[in-house]
Write a protein that holds these residues in place. Sequence first.
Motif, PDB file in Angstrom:
ATOM      1  N   VAL A  77       0.845  -1.211   0.000  1.00  0.00           N
ATOM      2  CA  VAL A  77       0.000   0.000   0.000  1.00  0.00           C
ATOM      3  C   VAL A  77       0.868   1.244   0.000  1.00  0.00           C
ATOM      4  O   VAL A  77       0.600   2.212  -0.727  1.00  0.00           O
ATOM      5  CB  VAL A  77      -0.953  -0.006   1.220  1.00  0.00           C
ATOM      6  N   GLN A  78       1.904   1.235   0.805  1.00  0.00           N
ATOM      7  CA  GLN A  78       2.823   2.376   0.860  1.00  0.00           C
ATOM      8  C   GLN A  78       3.503   2.588  -0.485  1.00  0.00           C
ATOM      9  O   GLN A  78       3.675   3.725  -0.947  1.00  0.00           O
ATOM     10  CB  GLN A  78       3.882   2.143   1.948  1.00  0.00           C
ATOM     11  N   PHE A  79       3.887   1.503  -1.143  1.00  0.00           N
ATOM     12  CA  PHE A  79       4.500   1.598  -2.473  1.00  0.00           C
ATOM     13  C   PHE A  79       3.537   2.231  -3.471  1.00  0.00           C
ATOM     14  O   PHE A  79       3.929   3.091  -4.272  1.00  0.00           O
ATOM     15  CB  PHE A  79       4.913   0.197  -2.949  1.00  0.00           C
ATOM     16  N   LEU A  80       2.266   1.821  -3.434  1.00  0.00           N
ATOM     17  CA  LEU A  80       1.290   2.350  -4.386  1.00  0.00           C
ATOM     18  C   LEU A  80       0.959   3.820  -4.113  1.00  0.00           C
ATOM     19  O   LEU A  80       0.620   4.562  -5.035  1.00  0.00           O
ATOM     20  CB  LEU A  80       0.009   1.503  -4.353  1.00  0.00           C
ATOM     21  N   LYS A  81       1.069   4.229  -2.856  1.00  0.00           N
ATOM     22  CA  LYS A  81       0.810   5.636  -2.518  1.00  0.00           C
ATOM     23  C   LYS A  81       1.951   6.540  -2.968  1.00  0.00           C
ATOM     24  O   LYS A  81       1.741   7.716  -3.267  1.00  0.00           O
ATOM     25  CB  LYS A  81       0.603   5.775  -1.005  1.00  0.00           C
ATOM     26  N   LYS A  82       3.155   5.969  -3.043  1.00  0.00           N
ATOM     27  CA  LYS A  82       4.316   6.756  -3.459  1.00  0.00           C
ATOM     28  C   LYS A  82       4.154   7.170  -4.923  1.00  0.00           C
ATOM     29  O   LYS A  82       3.886   6.354  -5.792  1.00  0.00           O
ATOM     30  CB  LYS A  82       5.589   5.920  -3.294  1.00  0.00           C
ATOM     31  N   ASP A  83       4.310   8.458  -5.208  1.00  0.00           N
ATOM     32  CA  ASP A  83       4.216   8.993  -6.573  1.00  0.00           C
ATOM     33  C   ASP A  83       2.885   8.648  -7.240  1.00  0.00           C
ATOM     34  O   ASP A  83       2.809   8.483  -8.464  1.00  0.00           O
ATOM     35  CB  ASP A  83       5.367   8.488  -7.455  1.00  0.00           C
ATOM     36  N   TYR A  84       1.802   8.544  -6.433  1.00  0.00           N
ATOM     37  CA  TYR A  84       0.506   8.107  -6.970  1.00  0.00           C
ATOM     38  C   TYR A  84       0.045   8.978  -8.131  1.00  0.00           C
ATOM     39  O   TYR A  84      -0.217   8.487  -9.237  1.00  0.00           O
ATOM     40  CB  TYR A  84      -0.535   8.107  -5.849  1.00  0.00           C
ATOM     41  N   TRP A  85      -0.039  10.283  -7.920  1.00  0.00           N
ATOM     42  CA  TRP A  85      -0.568  11.171  -8.968  1.00  0.00           C
ATOM     43  C   TRP A  85       0.421  11.323 -10.130  1.00  0.00           C
ATOM     44  O   TRP A  85       0.017  11.466 -11.285  1.00  0.00           O
ATOM     45  CB  TRP A  85      -0.945  12.530  -8.383  1.00  0.00           C
ATOM     46  N   LYS A  86       1.699  11.255  -9.807  1.00  0.00           N
ATOM     47  CA  LYS A  86       2.707  11.327 -10.874  1.00  0.00           C
ATOM     48  C   LYS A  86       2.594  10.106 -11.788  1.00  0.00           C
ATOM     49  O   LYS A  86       2.666  10.213 -13.019  1.00  0.00           O
ATOM     50  CB  LYS A  86       4.108  11.423 -10.268  1.00  0.00           C
ATOM     51  N   ASN A  87       2.405   8.932 -11.161  1.00  0.00           N
ATOM     52  CA  ASN A  87       2.260   7.707 -11.951  1.00  0.00           C
ATOM     53  C   ASN A  87       0.990   7.742 -12.797  1.00  0.00           C
ATOM     54  O   ASN A  87       0.996   7.326 -13.964  1.00  0.00           O
ATOM     55  CB  ASN A  87       2.230   6.484 -11.026  1.00  0.00           C
ATOM     56  N   ILE A  88      -0.094   8.233 -12.203  1.00  0.00           N
ATOM     57  CA  ILE A  88      -1.350   8.329 -12.953  1.00  0.00           C
ATOM     58  C   ILE A  88      -1.200   9.292 -14.122  1.00  0.00           C
ATOM     59  O   ILE A  88      -1.667   9.023 -15.242  1.00  0.00           O
ATOM     60  CB  ILE A  88      -2.506   8.763 -12.025  1.00  0.00           C
ATOM     61  N   GLY A  89      -0.550  10.418 -13.866  1.00  0.00           N
ATOM     62  CA  GLY A  89      -0.329  11.386 -14.941  1.00  0.00           C
ATOM     63  C   GLY A  89       0.456  10.779 -16.090  1.00  0.00           C
ATOM     64  O   GLY A  89       0.132  10.979 -17.271  1.00  0.00           O
ATOM     65  N   MET A  90       1.491   9.996 -15.763  1.00  0.00           N
ATOM     66  CA  MET A  90       2.296   9.352 -16.789  1.00  0.00           C
ATOM     67  C   MET A  90       1.484   8.320 -17.551  1.00  0.00           C
ATOM     68  O   MET A  90       1.606   8.179 -18.760  1.00  0.00           O
ATOM     69  CB  MET A  90       3.474   8.687 -16.113  1.00  0.00           C
ATOM     70  N   ARG A  91       0.653   7.565 -16.819  1.00  0.00           N
ATOM     71  CA  ARG A  91      -0.177   6.564 -17.488  1.00  0.00           C
ATOM     72  C   ARG A  91      -1.225   7.228 -18.388  1.00  0.00           C
ATOM     73  O   ARG A  91      -1.571   6.677 -19.441  1.00  0.00           O
ATOM     74  CB  ARG A  91      -0.864   5.677 -16.453  1.00  0.00           C
ATOM     75  N   CYS A  92      -1.700   8.402 -17.999  1.00  0.00           N
ATOM     76  CA  CYS A  92      -2.637   9.132 -18.868  1.00  0.00           C
ATOM     77  C   CYS A  92      -1.946   9.568 -20.156  1.00  0.00           C
ATOM     78  O   CYS A  92      -2.522   9.485 -21.248  1.00  0.00           O
ATOM     79  CB  CYS A  92      -3.207  10.350 -18.137  1.00  0.00           C
ATOM     80  N   VAL A  93      -0.692  10.024 -20.014  1.00  0.00           N
ATOM     81  CA  VAL A  93       0.100  10.367 -21.205  1.00  0.00           C
ATOM     82  C   VAL A  93       0.236   9.134 -22.094  1.00  0.00           C
ATOM     83  O   VAL A  93       0.182   9.215 -23.321  1.00  0.00           O
ATOM     84  CB  VAL A  93       1.492  10.900 -20.794  1.00  0.00           C
ATOM     85  N   ARG A  94       0.381   7.984 -21.449  1.00  0.00           N
ATOM     86  CA  ARG A  94       0.557   6.741 -22.184  1.00  0.00           C
ATOM     87  C   ARG A  94      -0.723   6.292 -22.882  1.00  0.00           C
ATOM     88  O   ARG A  94      -0.691   5.713 -23.968  1.00  0.00           O
ATOM     89  CB  ARG A  94       1.008   5.648 -21.216  1.00  0.00           C
ATOM     90  N   GLN A  95      -1.878   6.483 -22.251  1.00  0.00           N
ATOM     91  CA  GLN A  95      -3.132   5.945 -22.790  1.00  0.00           C
ATOM     92  C   GLN A  95      -3.669   6.750 -23.974  1.00  0.00           C
ATOM     93  O   GLN A  95      -4.344   6.196 -24.841  1.00  0.00           O
ATOM     94  CB  GLN A  95      -4.197   5.884 -21.694  1.00  0.00           C
TER      95      GLN A  95
END
Length: 272
Positions: free
Chosen positions: A228-246
């Motif tokens: 859970v702690q790993f998934l919370k780390k850089d959560y919005w940054k990761n989502i933003g990158m995945r949006c760029v990807r999608q």
Amino acid sequence: KRPRNWSHHDMPAVNSKEQKKDTFWSRIGADAVAAYIAGAAVAPVITAVDRGLAENASGKAPLVQSFMTSMKSFVTRPVSFVASPQFFWIWLVYGSTYFAANACQTYCDRRKKDVALPKLMSTFVVNTTTCIAKDRAFAKMFGTKAAAPIPPMSYAIWLGRDILSMGVFFTLPPIAGKKIAEVTGNERSGYYMAQFFCPLVFQTFLTPIHLLGYDVYNNPNNTIAQRVQFLKKDYWKNIGMRCVRQAPPWSIGTIGNVELRKYFTGKFTGSA
């Protein structure tokens, strides 16, 4: 002797089969060319994002740094970038998925069958199998430990991700589009809005599922709290990158694939 008023217009019509033109296999050829050109067009950005996510998940490199390094490599050494195994895997995933959609469309059109369910199933099977193979390769290429077998749990997580993703990409937009059309008054624009935004909005839970598979591989002994702690780390940054990807494969790429398919079908069948 020819009649006095004879012209080439009086010659009997040549059967289309004799002209090579509009055959099933010529259309399949057009489907393949269009699909793999569209796949190559979207692959550079996706390659950079997926490498960044894999390296960030393993702790090998920060997300943005990895992404920018890949894009710099694409600009300064394009031949080397395109020849890299990571580019090949992304090209394989999306070129094959577009080809599955195109070939299914061609087959169903020829057989006069409804294409909705066959296209959903064919793209799901192709996208899922190639995506899982790609994720396995990326985890080994960009992880921080020596290459090891991918645990079954990672495969199960990525399979769940792909089942949900195909539902979001192919099943949900027409349903959501009709609801949006009730507000906008235009069903076509409603569908386009839903098709564009659904893959992006749903990254809020699809991205953590995607990264969880990497964490299970990189840190098999982590506790639930650590995951859970790993998934919370850089959560919005990761989502933003995945949006760029999608955006490239599921909006730009799909539109490009459709237009290229029309163009090459015309060229291959002589109907252009």
